[in-house]
Design an enzyme around this catalytic site. Structure first.
Site, PDB file in Angstrom:
ATOM      1  CB  SER A 146      -0.757   0.110   1.280  1.00  0.00           C
ATOM      2  OG  SER A 146      -1.643   1.347   1.199  1.00  0.00           O
ATOM      3  CE1 TYR A 168      -3.581  -3.000   5.779  1.00  0.00           C
ATOM      4  CE2 TYR A 168      -3.233  -0.706   5.161  1.00  0.00           C
ATOM      5  CZ  TYR A 168      -3.798  -1.810   4.691  1.00  0.00           C
ATOM      6  OH  TYR A 168      -3.765  -2.479   3.289  1.00  0.00           O
TER       7      TYR A 168
END
Length: 245
Positions: A146, A168
């Protein structure tokens, strides 16, 4: 079955029963590949396989929980018996945790859960599947990362990657770092390993708040899965090109 499989490219996509993972499987299946739908939920896995087959893809289900060593070992045996090798591994399975994610108040069990799935799970599956990948003439590994894992983007003024992410985002940074080390170890082999940034995609991971479709998000992983033999390795890519670490 092995004779039939020898004529096809064999891929395994983890977390492929929905969202981006499903679209990666669909995209690879549309290329005539035989695609394993890795997922731990039996009903969702079989529903995804049925849907892919209805669309013309050669799909098969692979019971797989990336956090469970026994499950991963069984998945290797399943692919071994079905195909005898693996050409492409897409490590797509991941979890996002919940809010709040400020590091000063984060629940430590959430930290452990996300690291176990998003990082250790990738290492566990990759290492288990490597013997099958080494039998391929053109092995590829794609890890789903990501933009939030990029330390460069996170510290660039004016770049908006959303709110504070104490768990995350760091798991994706960790995954990026691990991928670099895999690329270093595998240099000199024919295995190419890269990380993909799908973009801000509307999935249940973000409450469907993303601005892109899962099909759009799957495009970069599909591209990296189909790299030529002289393609890059050990890099981070999105739809526009190389992303800084």
């Amino acid at each position: 079955m092995l004779d039939v499989m020898s004529q096809k490219t064999i891929a395994l996509v983890t977390g492929a029963n929905k969202g981006i993972g499903y679209e990666i499987a669909a995209g690879l299946g549309a290329r005539g590949w035989s695609v394993g739908v890795g997922a731990r939920d039996e009903q969702r896995r079989e529903d995804a396989v049925a849907k892919l087959r209805a669309a013309g893809a050669d799909a098969f289900g692979v019971p797989l929980d990336v956090t469970d060593g026994g499950s991963v070992t069984a998945a290797v045996q399943w692919i071994e018996e079905r195909a005898g090798r693996l050409d492409v591994l897409v490590n797509n399975a991941g979890v996002a945790g919940g809010r709040p994610e400020e590091p000063t108040t984060i629940d430590l069990d959430t930290v452990r859960q996300l690291v176990e799935t998003n990082v250790i799970g990738v290492i566990r599956v990759t290492n288990a599947m490597l013997p099958l990948l080494r039998r391929s003439a053109h092995p590829r590994i794609v890890n789903q990362s990501s933009h939030v894992g990029s330390l460069t983007l996170q510290t660039t003024p004016g770049v908006d990657l959303g709110g504070i992410s104490g768990v995350y985002a760091p798991t994706k940074t960790y995954l990026n770092a691990v991928t670099i080390q895999y690329a270093r170890e595998l240099s000199g082999t024919n295995i190419l390993i890269n990380n993909a940034c799908p973009g801000y995609v509307a999935t249940d991971l973000n409450g469907f708040s993303g601005t892109q479709t899962p099909e759009q998000g799957a495009a970069i992983a599909i591209r990296l899965a189909t790299l030529p033999d002289d393609g890059p390795t050990g890099r981070l890519f999105d739809a526009t090109g190389v992303v800084p670490w």
